[in-house]
Design a protein around this motif. Structure first.
Motif, PDB file in Angstrom:
ATOM      1  N   VAL A   1       0.834  -1.202   0.000  1.00  0.00           N
ATOM      2  CA  VAL A   1       0.000   0.000   0.000  1.00  0.00           C
ATOM      3  C   VAL A   1       0.867   1.249   0.000  1.00  0.00           C
ATOM      4  N   SER A   2       1.930   1.245   0.814  1.00  0.00           N
ATOM      5  CA  SER A   2       2.765   2.441   0.920  1.00  0.00           C
ATOM      6  C   SER A   2       3.518   2.740  -0.374  1.00  0.00           C
ATOM      7  N   THR A   3       3.828   1.709  -1.181  1.00  0.00           N
ATOM      8  CA  THR A   3       4.491   1.931  -2.466  1.00  0.00           C
ATOM      9  C   THR A   3       3.492   2.105  -3.606  1.00  0.00           C
ATOM     10  N   ARG A   4       2.191   2.077  -3.263  1.00  0.00           N
ATOM     11  CA  ARG A   4       1.097   2.224  -4.237  1.00  0.00           C
ATOM     12  C   ARG A   4       1.036   1.078  -5.239  1.00  0.00           C
ATOM     13  N   ALA A   5       1.594  -0.066  -4.856  1.00  0.00           N
ATOM     14  CA  ALA A   5       1.448  -1.238  -5.709  1.00  0.00           C
ATOM     15  C   ALA A   5       0.000  -1.721  -5.689  1.00  0.00           C
ATOM     16  N   LEU A   6      -0.674  -1.547  -4.544  1.00  0.00           N
ATOM     17  CA  LEU A   6      -2.073  -1.945  -4.396  1.00  0.00           C
ATOM     18  C   LEU A   6      -2.822  -0.851  -3.636  1.00  0.00           C
ATOM     19  N   THR A   7      -4.106  -0.696  -3.939  1.00  0.00           N
ATOM     20  CA  THR A   7      -4.928   0.217  -3.157  1.00  0.00           C
ATOM     21  C   THR A   7      -5.279  -0.466  -1.827  1.00  0.00           C
ATOM     22  N   PRO A   8      -5.557   0.293  -0.789  1.00  0.00           N
ATOM     23  CA  PRO A   8      -5.829  -0.330   0.515  1.00  0.00           C
ATOM     24  C   PRO A   8      -6.943  -1.365   0.487  1.00  0.00           C
ATOM     25  N   ARG A   9      -8.081  -1.064  -0.148  1.00  0.00           N
ATOM     26  CA  ARG A   9      -9.204  -1.994  -0.139  1.00  0.00           C
ATOM     27  C   ARG A   9      -8.904  -3.267  -0.927  1.00  0.00           C
ATOM     28  N   VAL A  10      -8.251  -3.109  -2.075  1.00  0.00           N
ATOM     29  CA  VAL A  10      -7.877  -4.289  -2.860  1.00  0.00           C
ATOM     30  C   VAL A  10      -6.888  -5.149  -2.069  1.00  0.00           C
ATOM     31  N   ALA A  11      -5.925  -4.476  -1.434  1.00  0.00           N
ATOM     32  CA  ALA A  11      -4.922  -5.196  -0.653  1.00  0.00           C
ATOM     33  C   ALA A  11      -5.567  -5.943   0.507  1.00  0.00           C
ATOM     34  N   LEU A  12      -6.507  -5.296   1.203  1.00  0.00           N
ATOM     35  CA  LEU A  12      -7.177  -5.937   2.336  1.00  0.00           C
ATOM     36  C   LEU A  12      -8.008  -7.139   1.892  1.00  0.00           C
ATOM     37  N   ALA A  13      -8.714  -6.981   0.767  1.00  0.00           N
ATOM     38  CA  ALA A  13      -9.532  -8.090   0.264  1.00  0.00           C
ATOM     39  C   ALA A  13      -8.651  -9.280  -0.118  1.00  0.00           C
TER      40      ALA A  13
END
Length: 337
Positions: free
Chosen positions: A35-47
């Motif tokens: 998330v911090s490197t913007r590889a994934l958005t928070p919601r996508v990453a959490l899912a």
């Protein structure tokens, strides 16, 4: 419904609550770097993390059996099941209380340390036999080694990345490693489920043995499924406070460093869980790997003040959770039948 069954159900529910708190407390472990490197958005990453936490929990029970072996709950006489269940409940109270304290202050302490500390504290307070050999060889030594391996492994992997891509354009490298981080974050999420859900499974089996509903020789499938579901739901509910600490405050991460940290940490989790059946801390492992990947730039790139606070929390977690568990046990014993 008899008292023993009520107590067993209560302990199982509390164990699943611990599993849920483990999920939201440690959600950052799997996805903060991505998330911090913007590889994934928070919601996508959490899912993604929630789904793979669930899948990882189905991959083995070796760690659960190690957790079961820390204290000899089966040695408590069958007619004292209420006492045995109070020991297990006190261990959970110690772990959950410490998890909530550190979550509130945004400190990425170890849920594994908290649970193991709670088990040992309740075991000592109740004079239940603690298997010190198992505690040292399968718990303490791997818990100490895993962050060291995480730091050195991430440092070595990041050094290799810097050498291999030394002539490549930085922007192109960053794009490539953002994609690679999708895979490494997935691996980290799977490893988190493999490690941490099994710890709850071990506690639930302890409760079933204490109540006389199992002999401890295997982990029932419904226990595996329940623990997998609880940690997945907890992960999806998020862990934003700790995510900020891991993803931003320790070091300024870029995609290659994030990949190096995640890939190394995930590898350590798999080896420890499948190869050694050792319950290690996902928090310790990924935090150390983040520091290791960042140290390749220069040692001053790591914000050692923040890291020092985290390490302090690591040191005090087991004794703090043990003390809370012991106090819980002493507070409960006057009310036992």
């Amino acid at each position: 419904m008899d008292l023993t069954l009520v107590m067993v159900i209560t302990v199982v529910v509390v164990a699943l609550v611990f599993d849920y708190t483990n999920g939201f407390h440690d959600a950052a472990n799997a996805i903060a770097t991505s998330v911090s490197t913007r590889a994934l958005t928070p919601r996508v990453a959490l899912a993604m993390a929630a789904i793979l936490n669930f899948a990882g929990a189905l991959l083995g029970v070796g760690v659960a059996q190690t957790i079961q072996g820390i204290i000899a709950i089966e040695e408590i006489p069958a007619d004292q099941s209420a006492l045995a269940l109070t020991v297990v409940m006190s261990a959970l109270v110690g772990a959950i209380t410490w998890n909530l304290i550190t979550w509130y202050f945004g400190i990425p302490s170890s849920s594994s340390h908290a649970l193991i500390g709670g088990i040992v504290g309740a075991g000592i307070a109740s004079a239940t036999s603690v298997d010190w050999d198992t505690l040292v060889t399968k718990v303490a030594i791997p818990l100490v080694l895993s962050p060291a391996i995480g730091f050195l492994g991430a440092f070595a992997l990041m050094t290799s990345i810097l050498w291999i891509f030394r002539r490549a354009r930085p922007a192109r490298v960053a794009r490539g490693f953002r994609l690679a981080q999708t895979v490494s974050a997935a691996g980290m999420s799977l490893g988190h489920g493999l490690q941490d859900a099994q710890k709850t499974m071990g506690v639930i089996v302890l409760a079933l043995v204490a109540g006389g509903y199992a002999d401890g020789s295997e982990v029932p499938f419904w226990v595996i499924l329940a623990a997998a579901t609880a940690i997945a739901l907890g992960t999806y509910s998020g862990g934003w406070r700790i995510m900020r600490t891991l993803g931003r405050r320790i070091i300024d991460l870029d995609p290659p460093k994030g990949f190096a940290a995640e890939a190394t940490a995930a590898s350590v989790l798999y080896v420890m869980a499948i190869g050694l059946q050792a319950p290690v801390s996902t928090t310790h492992t990924i935090t150390s790997a983040i520091m290791g990947s960042g140290a390749t730039k220069r040692l001053s790139a790591v914000r050692w003040g923040v890291a020092r606070g985290i390490i302090t929390a690591w040191i005090i977690t087991m004794p703090a959770a043990a003390a809370i568990a012991a106090l819980s046990y002493f507070a409960a014993t006057p009310f036992l039948p």
